[in-house]
Design a protein around this motif. Structure first.
Motif, PDB file in Angstrom:
ATOM      1  N   ALA A 167      21.690  13.840  17.175  1.00  0.00           N
ATOM      2  CA  ALA A 167      20.563  13.890  18.358  1.00  0.00           C
ATOM      3  C   ALA A 167      21.371  13.453  19.591  1.00  0.00           C
ATOM      4  CB  ALA A 167      19.406  13.035  18.066  1.00  0.00           C
ATOM      5  N   LYS A 168      21.144  14.390  20.524  1.00  0.00           N
ATOM      6  CA  LYS A 168      21.771  13.841  22.043  1.00  0.00           C
ATOM      7  C   LYS A 168      20.644  13.540  22.836  1.00  0.00           C
ATOM      8  CE  LYS A 168      26.104  14.806  20.653  1.00  0.00           C
ATOM      9  NZ  LYS A 168      27.023  13.606  20.494  1.00  0.00           N
ATOM     10  N   THR A 169      19.592  14.206  22.786  1.00  0.00           N
ATOM     11  CA  THR A 169      18.406  14.190  23.540  1.00  0.00           C
ATOM     12  C   THR A 169      17.220  13.658  22.925  1.00  0.00           C
ATOM     13  OG1 THR A 169      17.474  16.333  23.319  1.00  0.00           O
ATOM     14  CG2 THR A 169      19.089  15.924  24.991  1.00  0.00           C
ATOM     15  N   LEU A 170      16.143  13.133  23.623  1.00  0.00           N
ATOM     16  CA  LEU A 170      14.859  12.561  22.782  1.00  0.00           C
ATOM     17  C   LEU A 170      14.165  13.759  22.152  1.00  0.00           C
ATOM     18  CD1 LEU A 170      13.027  10.155  22.283  1.00  0.00           C
ATOM     19  CD2 LEU A 170      11.820  10.871  24.423  1.00  0.00           C
ATOM     20  N   SER A 171      14.365  14.877  22.436  1.00  0.00           N
ATOM     21  CA  SER A 171      13.719  16.159  21.803  1.00  0.00           C
ATOM     22  C   SER A 171      14.397  16.326  20.447  1.00  0.00           C
ATOM     23  CB  SER A 171      13.653  17.229  22.631  1.00  0.00           C
ATOM     24  OG  SER A 171      15.094  17.685  22.904  1.00  0.00           O
ATOM     25  N   ASP A 172      15.562  16.149  20.483  1.00  0.00           N
ATOM     26  CA  ASP A 172      16.582  16.374  19.087  1.00  0.00           C
ATOM     27  C   ASP A 172      16.122  15.593  18.166  1.00  0.00           C
ATOM     28  OD1 ASP A 172      17.889  18.271  20.480  1.00  0.00           O
ATOM     29  OD2 ASP A 172      19.601  17.046  20.805  1.00  0.00           O
ATOM     30  N   ALA A 173      15.786  13.893  18.646  1.00  0.00           N
ATOM     31  CA  ALA A 173      15.387  12.989  17.390  1.00  0.00           C
ATOM     32  C   ALA A 173      14.155  13.171  17.095  1.00  0.00           C
ATOM     33  CB  ALA A 173      15.659  11.695  18.197  1.00  0.00           C
ATOM     34  N   LEU A 174      13.015  13.697  18.049  1.00  0.00           N
ATOM     35  CA  LEU A 174      11.587  13.726  17.570  1.00  0.00           C
ATOM     36  C   LEU A 174      11.337  14.744  16.757  1.00  0.00           C
ATOM     37  CD1 LEU A 174       9.970  12.783  20.994  1.00  0.00           C
ATOM     38  CD2 LEU A 174      10.523  11.342  19.122  1.00  0.00           C
ATOM     39  N   ARG A 175      12.126  15.673  16.553  1.00  0.00           N
ATOM     40  CA  ARG A 175      11.910  17.080  15.838  1.00  0.00           C
ATOM     41  C   ARG A 175      11.965  16.409  14.240  1.00  0.00           C
ATOM     42  NH1 ARG A 175      12.240  21.707  18.833  1.00  0.00           N
ATOM     43  NH2 ARG A 175      13.309  21.423  20.530  1.00  0.00           N
ATOM     44  N   HIS A 176      12.586  15.267  13.893  1.00  0.00           N
ATOM     45  CA  HIS A 176      12.618  14.931  12.567  1.00  0.00           C
ATOM     46  C   HIS A 176      11.587  13.863  12.029  1.00  0.00           C
ATOM     47  CE1 HIS A 176      16.621  17.048  12.355  1.00  0.00           C
ATOM     48  NE2 HIS A 176      16.674  16.634  13.482  1.00  0.00           N
ATOM     49  N   VAL A 177      10.593  13.611  12.855  1.00  0.00           N
ATOM     50  CA  VAL A 177       9.784  12.623  12.740  1.00  0.00           C
ATOM     51  C   VAL A 177       8.247  13.211  12.249  1.00  0.00           C
ATOM     52  CG1 VAL A 177       8.136  10.800  13.787  1.00  0.00           C
ATOM     53  CG2 VAL A 177      10.632  11.115  14.612  1.00  0.00           C
ATOM     54  N   PRO A 178       7.688  12.856  11.331  1.00  0.00           N
ATOM     55  CA  PRO A 178       6.704  13.516  10.681  1.00  0.00           C
ATOM     56  C   PRO A 178       5.344  13.410  11.728  1.00  0.00           C
ATOM     57  CG  PRO A 178       7.079  11.726   9.191  1.00  0.00           C
ATOM     58  CD  PRO A 178       8.321  11.726  10.270  1.00  0.00           C
ATOM     59  N   GLY A 179       4.471  14.332  11.849  1.00  0.00           N
ATOM     60  CA  GLY A 179       3.350  14.070  12.765  1.00  0.00           C
ATOM     61  C   GLY A 179       3.631  14.296  14.269  1.00  0.00           C
ATOM     62  N   VAL A 180       5.061  14.771  14.768  1.00  0.00           N
ATOM     63  CA  VAL A 180       5.579  14.880  16.030  1.00  0.00           C
ATOM     64  C   VAL A 180       5.454  16.359  16.277  1.00  0.00           C
ATOM     65  CG1 VAL A 180       6.938  14.496  17.660  1.00  0.00           C
ATOM     66  CG2 VAL A 180       6.072  12.453  16.267  1.00  0.00           C
ATOM     67  N   ASP A 181       5.098  17.110  17.038  1.00  0.00           N
ATOM     68  CA  ASP A 181       5.333  18.451  17.243  1.00  0.00           C
ATOM     69  C   ASP A 181       5.929  18.688  18.615  1.00  0.00           C
ATOM     70  OD1 ASP A 181       5.354  21.372  17.535  1.00  0.00           O
ATOM     71  OD2 ASP A 181       3.238  21.404  18.311  1.00  0.00           O
ATOM     72  N   VAL A 182       7.325  19.126  18.573  1.00  0.00           N
ATOM     73  CA  VAL A 182       7.999  19.206  19.575  1.00  0.00           C
ATOM     74  C   VAL A 182       7.977  20.673  20.248  1.00  0.00           C
ATOM     75  CG1 VAL A 182      10.318  18.873  20.769  1.00  0.00           C
ATOM     76  CG2 VAL A 182       9.519  17.186  19.164  1.00  0.00           C
ATOM     77  N   ARG A 183       7.607  21.072  21.317  1.00  0.00           N
ATOM     78  CA  ARG A 183       7.669  22.496  21.835  1.00  0.00           C
ATOM     79  C   ARG A 183       8.509  22.558  22.924  1.00  0.00           C
ATOM     80  NH1 ARG A 183       1.032  23.597  21.389  1.00  0.00           N
ATOM     81  NH2 ARG A 183       0.783  22.771  19.470  1.00  0.00           N
ATOM     82  N   GLY A 184       9.275  23.621  23.014  1.00  0.00           N
ATOM     83  CA  GLY A 184       9.925  24.125  23.959  1.00  0.00           C
ATOM     84  C   GLY A 184       9.977  25.637  24.637  1.00  0.00           C
ATOM     85  N   LEU A 185      10.168  25.680  25.736  1.00  0.00           N
ATOM     86  CA  LEU A 185      10.005  27.042  26.400  1.00  0.00           C
ATOM     87  C   LEU A 185      10.997  27.734  26.219  1.00  0.00           C
ATOM     88  CD1 LEU A 185       7.404  26.158  29.464  1.00  0.00           C
ATOM     89  CD2 LEU A 185       6.936  26.870  26.825  1.00  0.00           C
ATOM     90  N   GLY A 186      12.140  27.234  25.872  1.00  0.00           N
ATOM     91  CA  GLY A 186      13.489  27.862  25.797  1.00  0.00           C
ATOM     92  C   GLY A 186      14.559  26.948  25.291  1.00  0.00           C
ATOM     93  N   GLY A 187      15.906  27.095  25.717  1.00  0.00           N
ATOM     94  CA  GLY A 187      16.995  26.285  25.499  1.00  0.00           C
ATOM     95  C   GLY A 187      16.944  25.017  26.033  1.00  0.00           C
ATOM     96  N   LEU A 188      18.189  24.504  26.337  1.00  0.00           N
ATOM     97  CA  LEU A 188      18.358  22.955  26.933  1.00  0.00           C
ATOM     98  C   LEU A 188      17.601  22.746  28.197  1.00  0.00           C
ATOM     99  CD1 LEU A 188      19.294  20.260  26.715  1.00  0.00           C
ATOM    100  CD2 LEU A 188      21.603  21.192  27.706  1.00  0.00           C
ATOM    101  N   GLY A 189      17.616  23.665  29.039  1.00  0.00           N
ATOM    102  CA  GLY A 189      17.033  23.552  30.365  1.00  0.00           C
ATOM    103  C   GLY A 189      15.495  24.167  30.514  1.00  0.00           C
ATOM    104  N   ALA A 190      15.031  24.433  29.443  1.00  0.00           N
ATOM    105  CA  ALA A 190      13.625  24.728  29.306  1.00  0.00           C
ATOM    106  C   ALA A 190      12.902  23.342  29.327  1.00  0.00           C
ATOM    107  CB  ALA A 190      13.300  25.764  28.523  1.00  0.00           C
ATOM    108  N   ASN A 191      11.501  23.454  29.935  1.00  0.00           N
ATOM    109  CA  ASN A 191      10.686  22.059  29.914  1.00  0.00           C
ATOM    110  C   ASN A 191      10.268  22.134  28.285  1.00  0.00           C
ATOM    111  OD1 ASN A 191       9.134  20.023  30.956  1.00  0.00           O
ATOM    112  ND2 ASN A 191       7.172  21.271  30.350  1.00  0.00           N
ATOM    113  N   THR A 192      10.549  20.867  27.525  1.00  0.00           N
ATOM    114  CA  THR A 192      10.151  20.472  26.390  1.00  0.00           C
ATOM    115  C   THR A 192       9.430  19.285  26.304  1.00  0.00           C
ATOM    116  OG1 THR A 192      12.551  21.234  25.530  1.00  0.00           O
ATOM    117  CG2 THR A 192      11.125  19.891  24.076  1.00  0.00           C
ATOM    118  N   THR A 193       8.077  19.515  25.528  1.00  0.00           N
ATOM    119  CA  THR A 193       7.181  18.270  25.448  1.00  0.00           C
ATOM    120  C   THR A 193       6.990  18.052  24.101  1.00  0.00           C
ATOM    121  OG1 THR A 193       5.378  19.913  25.732  1.00  0.00           O
ATOM    122  CG2 THR A 193       6.125  18.744  27.615  1.00  0.00           C
ATOM    123  N   ALA A 194       6.405  16.840  23.915  1.00  0.00           N
ATOM    124  CA  ALA A 194       5.957  16.501  22.452  1.00  0.00           C
ATOM    125  C   ALA A 194       4.562  16.180  22.199  1.00  0.00           C
ATOM    126  CB  ALA A 194       6.946  15.234  21.820  1.00  0.00           C
TER     127      ALA A 194
END
Length: 325
Positions: free
Chosen positions: A89-116
């Motif tokens: 994991a390089k970014t916080l979104s990369d790490a949170l994708r592996h946590v149960p109960g956490v839904d990470v949603r991105g609108l595209g690639g690295l530059g797109a807005n990504t929320t949890a």
């Protein structure tokens, strides 16, 4: 009327003494006690090692005081530095994708807005902390791709409502990003590259000086994107300081996060020249004054400043700033 019946049966075995005879003979009682306790006195060897508790399961986010993770009032997941490295994991979104109960949603690639989101809550109902201090941005959500993990020691994720401790922003849960302390002596550098002009590099150093313990971190991640105007770059700067040999210990923490990203628009209505810039500056300082033999007074100060600039050649620039003391 109640009738109570009691049945009693005794089996006499000539080969084994009865409990009654054991009570009459004290030497027989000592022998039985020795035989029955022998299986419990196993030798300590490599086959039966004693458990070693290193205290790694202690968390602070769920109750704001150090407690065992299993005694925390809310479900808590802890990602340590080893877990982050193993996941790549390089970014916080990369790490949170592996946590149960956490839904990470991105609108595209690295530059797109990504929320949890945690357990179905909204993105603005998730509170993000950095070393226990509220991580503020120009709006109510944080782009998880802009938070780099080069100097992160562990991440505590609390799932479930915890507004009683952290306010209305913690309806869904809390994510606490805990970085290395200034007293950690370390030197580390990394670099990797990939397709679409992707690059990640970081430098982390820390040690003792004449003035105290100092820690420095710089991290950068960037990509050219997979389509027009999808390039992005995020940079994180972090400095920690802890005074040494002073009657009043002083701690300081300064971080600066910047990001530049293109806003390509949809395929039907592209915006090849639009872009967005974010700047997040945090500075905190605290000191502890001894008051009595087992008591002390602690004071803290915080400065937070955020800025977001959205550039649109057709309608001009739109700037949003926020300053908190």
């Amino acid at each position: 009327m109640t009738t109570t019946s009691k049945y009693h049966a005794t089996l006499e075995n000539p080969g084994h003494p009865s409990p009654r005879s054991a009570r009459r003979n004290p030497w027989l009682r000592i022998f039985l006690l020795f035989v029955l306790t022998q299986p419990l006195a196993l030798p300590v060897s490599a086959e039966f090692p004693l458990p070693i508790f290193l205290g790694r399961e202690v968390v602070v986010t769920a109750s704001r005081v150090p407690v065992s993770k299993w005694k925390a009032p809310q479900a808590t997941t802890v990602l340590f530095r080893e877990d982050i490295s193993r996941l790549g994991a390089k970014t916080l979104s990369d790490a949170l994708r592996h946590v149960p109960g956490v839904d990470v949603r991105g609108l595209g690639g690295l530059g797109a807005n990504t929320t949890a989101r945690i357990r179905g809550s909204a993105a603005d109902q998730l509170l993000v902390l950095r070393n226990g201090v509220r991580f503020r941005t120009a709006d109510t959500t944080i782009d998880m791709n802009d938070v780099l993990l080069s100097d992160v020691e562990r991440i505590e994720i609390v799932r479930g409502p915890i507004s009683a401790l952290y306010g209305p922003d913690a309806v869904g849960g809390v994510i606490n990003i805990l970085t290395y302390g200034a007293e950690e002596e370390r030197v580390h550098a990394s670099f990797d590259a990939g397709a679409f002009g992707s690059q990640n590099y970081s430098v982390t150093a820390g040690g003792l000086t004449d003035y105290g313990h100092i820690g420095l971190t710089f991290a950068n991640t960037q990509t050219d994107g997979f389509r027009t105007n999808t390039g992005a770059r995020a940079q994180n700067y972090h400095t920690t300081f802890q005074s040494a040999d002073l009657f009043v210990p002083v701690k300081a923490d300064v971080s600066f996060m910047s990001s530049e990203k293109g806003v390509p628009g949809s395929l039907a209505f592209p915006t090849p020249n639009n872009s967005q810039s974010d700047r997040v500056f945090h500075a905190s300082a605290g000191m502890t004054v001894p008051y009595r033999a087992n008591a002390s007074l602690q004071g803290d100060a915080l400065l937070s400043q955020t800025e977001r600039i959205y550039r649109d050649p057709a309608f001009g620039d739109n700037t949003t700033t926020n300053t908190t003391l």
